[in-house]
Design a protein around this motif. Structure first.
Motif, PDB file in Angstrom:
ATOM      1  N   THR A  43      30.432 -95.445  76.881  1.00 40.50           N
ATOM      2  CA  THR A  43      31.858 -95.419  77.203  1.00 40.50           C
ATOM      3  C   THR A  43      32.275 -96.686  77.937  1.00 40.50           C
ATOM      4  OG1 THR A  43      31.735 -92.998  77.394  1.00 40.50           O
ATOM      5  CG2 THR A  43      33.678 -94.073  78.302  1.00 40.50           C
ATOM      6  N   ALA A  44      31.429 -97.160  78.850  1.00 39.70           N
ATOM      7  CA  ALA A  44      31.732 -98.395  79.580  1.00 39.70           C
ATOM      8  C   ALA A  44      31.752 -99.589  78.644  1.00 39.70           C
ATOM      9  CB  ALA A  44      30.706 -98.598  80.691  1.00 39.70           C
ATOM     10  N   VAL A  45      30.784 -99.680  77.733  1.00 43.92           N
ATOM     11  CA  VAL A  45      30.763-100.769  76.748  1.00 43.92           C
ATOM     12  C   VAL A  45      32.020-100.703  75.884  1.00 43.92           C
ATOM     13  CG1 VAL A  45      29.578-101.671  74.706  1.00 43.92           C
ATOM     14  CG2 VAL A  45      28.246-100.947  76.699  1.00 43.92           C
ATOM     15  N   GLY A  46      32.388 -99.485  75.485  1.00 47.51           N
ATOM     16  CA  GLY A  46      33.594 -99.317  74.685  1.00 47.51           C
ATOM     17  C   GLY A  46      34.837 -99.785  75.409  1.00 47.51           C
ATOM     18  N   LEU A  47      34.935 -99.491  76.696  1.00 45.63           N
ATOM     19  CA  LEU A  47      36.108 -99.890  77.470  1.00 45.63           C
ATOM     20  C   LEU A  47      36.196-101.418  77.563  1.00 45.63           C
ATOM     21  CD1 LEU A  47      38.373 -98.389  78.964  1.00 45.63           C
ATOM     22  CD2 LEU A  47      37.047 -98.662  81.068  1.00 45.63           C
ATOM     23  N   VAL A  48      35.053-102.076  77.742  1.00 45.95           N
ATOM     24  CA  VAL A  48      35.039-103.540  77.788  1.00 45.95           C
ATOM     25  C   VAL A  48      35.486-104.127  76.451  1.00 45.95           C
ATOM     26  CG1 VAL A  48      33.550-105.566  77.995  1.00 45.95           C
ATOM     27  CG2 VAL A  48      33.279-103.663  79.590  1.00 45.95           C
ATOM     28  N   MET A  49      34.988-103.545  75.354  1.00 53.67           N
ATOM     29  CA  MET A  49      35.347-104.065  74.035  1.00 53.67           C
ATOM     30  C   MET A  49      36.805-103.783  73.704  1.00 53.67           C
ATOM     31  SD  MET A  49      32.773-105.682  73.216  1.00 53.67           S
ATOM     32  CE  MET A  49      33.671-106.274  71.787  1.00 53.67           C
ATOM     33  N   VAL A  50      37.320-102.637  74.142  1.00 53.78           N
ATOM     34  CA  VAL A  50      38.740-102.339  73.930  1.00 53.78           C
ATOM     35  C   VAL A  50      39.598-103.376  74.644  1.00 53.78           C
ATOM     36  CG1 VAL A  50      40.597-100.715  74.496  1.00 53.78           C
ATOM     37  CG2 VAL A  50      38.468 -99.879  73.497  1.00 53.78           C
ATOM     38  N   LEU A  51      39.226-103.751  75.861  1.00 54.92           N
ATOM     39  CA  LEU A  51      39.965-104.782  76.588  1.00 54.92           C
ATOM     40  C   LEU A  51      39.929-106.100  75.823  1.00 54.92           C
ATOM     41  CD1 LEU A  51      41.479-105.877  79.034  1.00 54.92           C
ATOM     42  CD2 LEU A  51      39.264-106.215  80.164  1.00 54.92           C
ATOM     43  N   SER A  52      38.773-106.446  75.289  1.00 55.00           N
ATOM     44  CA  SER A  52      38.636-107.704  74.559  1.00 55.00           C
ATOM     45  C   SER A  52      39.478-107.711  73.288  1.00 55.00           C
ATOM     46  CB  SER A  52      37.160-107.934  74.204  1.00 55.00           C
ATOM     47  OG  SER A  52      37.014-109.069  73.380  1.00 55.00           O
ATOM     48  N   VAL A  53      39.388-106.630  72.503  1.00 54.83           N
ATOM     49  CA  VAL A  53      40.086-106.601  71.206  1.00 54.83           C
ATOM     50  C   VAL A  53      41.580-106.382  71.388  1.00 54.83           C
ATOM     51  CG1 VAL A  53      40.207-105.485  68.949  1.00 54.83           C
ATOM     52  CG2 VAL A  53      37.999-105.718  70.102  1.00 54.83           C
ATOM     53  N   SER A  54      41.946-105.414  72.225  1.00 56.62           N
ATOM     54  CA  SER A  54      43.356-105.039  72.327  1.00 56.62           C
ATOM     55  C   SER A  54      44.193-106.088  73.038  1.00 56.62           C
ATOM     56  CB  SER A  54      43.493-103.700  73.053  1.00 56.62           C
ATOM     57  OG  SER A  54      43.074-103.804  74.409  1.00 56.62           O
ATOM     58  N   SER A  55      43.568-107.010  73.763  1.00 57.59           N
ATOM     59  CA  SER A  55      44.342-108.085  74.389  1.00 57.59           C
ATOM     60  C   SER A  55      45.018-108.946  73.334  1.00 57.59           C
ATOM     61  CB  SER A  55      43.426-108.952  75.258  1.00 57.59           C
ATOM     62  OG  SER A  55      42.409-109.564  74.464  1.00 57.59           O
TER      63      SER A  55
END
Length: 390
Positions: A43-55
């Motif tokens: 979940t933590a890895v997913g949150l980091v990747m969501v921040l990267s992609v969704s920016s």
């Protein structure tokens, strides 16, 4: 290792919320800690990747670069609350709610098809809008299938070898649920529902010969439905040769492979993905693994695979060592569900199977998927708490 069941402590009579306020049932075990670590890390890895992609993706629709990340963070916090809540209640209490959960999921699946209630996106109607929130009932259907199958089969001890008692009722519910989801232009989710049903039947000891026959028949039906539908047939053809239609059906597969190959061993660096800049559609949902592989490289991609493999191993271990049939089927069904969905998503990203449209559990953007996956994980952790290794 010797595994014994832990006596279930009666909950204090503290009113309606006694199950949440009282001490958790059972005792933490090594598989419990491992499963909790796998889920929270993913979940933590997913949150980091969501921040990267969704920016990047948020900018295309005129939103703040943190808009999608903030929503996903809220869903994660809600999911953690649901996980902890499900972990603290005795999982055997879910039996009496299995039909309620099943009925609710079927009602919501029907409601999606009602004009004015269902919300359409990308040519499919799979969501129900509740104010600013879009909810996907098919995600709840997976959880309902697990709980119903476990509850039904747990009461059939001694009648496992009767297909009429075990296989037929579970597959009837599976067919009704799958048909309602199939009408919503989703084939991968009905496949996952069927996989959950067959896994539950297998672990419960259903007769193997008719179970094998029904599984082969279901596989043939899914293949026929896929081939008879134009856009699904194009996806199958694009899987074999994405360059046969590089600007349409094969575009996502080609771009995903470009991103994965660009990442190399250590990746381009967090936030440095190129394919997320409009080249890869659905980069924050169906194809977030491709962006992860590009930014974190082969090492990051393998790290996520190891986390999922560890989740599956511990989940199966818990299922095999659970002290009762209900816990066994629950744990097995949840583990197969999360594992199969992760496999379908990653296999589609690398081009091993056609593009399925299913999110990567714990990583992809989406509140419905994240919350139901964490609710299921909470139940699995609940089962894990009630075994002890000596």
């Amino acid at each position: 290792m010797t595994v014994v069941s832990i006596p279930r402590r009666p909950l204090a009579r503290m009113g309606r919320f006694s199950g949440l306020l009282a001490a958790p049932v059972g005792r933490a075990t090594v598989p419990f800690y491992l499963l909790f670590g796998f889920v929270t890390t993913l979940t933590a890895v997913g949150l980091v990747m969501v921040l990267s992609v969704s920016s990047v993706t948020s900018l295309y629709v005129g939103q703040s670069t943190f808009f999608t990340f903030q929503r996903q963070l809220v869903w994660m916090l809600v999911g953690l609350l649901v996980l902890v809540t499900m972990m603290r209640f005795d999982y055997n209490g879910l039996k009496k709610y299995s039909l309620v959960l099943l009925s609710l999921s079927l009602i919501l699946l029907v409601a999606v098809l009602v004009p004015g209630v269902g919300v359409a996106a990308n040519g499919a109607t799979r969501w129900i809008a509740v104010g600013p929130i879009n909810f996907q009932p098919s995600e709840l259907a997976k959880l309902a299938m697990v709980v119903f199958a476990a509850s039904w089969l747990a009461d059939k001890v001694g009648s496992e070898h009767s297909a009429r008692v075990t296989i037929h009722p579970v597959l009837l519910v599976c067919c009704v649920m799958s048909a309602l989801i199939l009408v919503q232009r989703s084939l991968a989710t009905p496949i996952l529902v069927a996989v959950i049903a067959f896994a539950a039947l297998y672990i419960a000891g259903a007769p193997l010969i008719p179970l094998t026959g029904w599984s082969l028949l279901s596989s043939a039906a899914a293949a026929l439905v896929a081939w008879q539908t134009g856009y699904r047939r194009e996806r199958i053809q694009a899987m074999w040769d994405p360059w046969s239609d590089p600007l349409d059906a094969g575009w996502q597969t080609i771009q995903a492979r470009v991103g994965i190959s660009s990442g190399g061993i250590s990746g381009l660096g967090l936030g440095e993905s190129r394919i997320k800049w409009g080249f890869l559609p659905e980069a924050q949902t169906d194809f977030i693994y491709a962006v992860l592989a590009e930014e974190m490289g082969w090492l990051g991609a393998m790290f996520v695979l190891v986390l999922f493999a560890g989740f599956i191993y511990c989940g199966i271990w818990v299922a095999l060592h659970s002290g009762d049939r209900f816990g066994q089927v629950l744990a097995a069904g949840i583990t197969v569900w999360i594992g199969s969905q992760a496999f379908l998503n990653i296999a589609a990203v690398v081009g091993w199977v056609p593009v399925t449209g299913v999110p990567l559990p714990f990583l992809s953007v989406g509140g419905s998927s994240l919350i139901t996956s964490m609710a299921a994980s909470g139940i699995l952790l609940n089962v894990a708490r009630q075994i002890r290794v000596q």
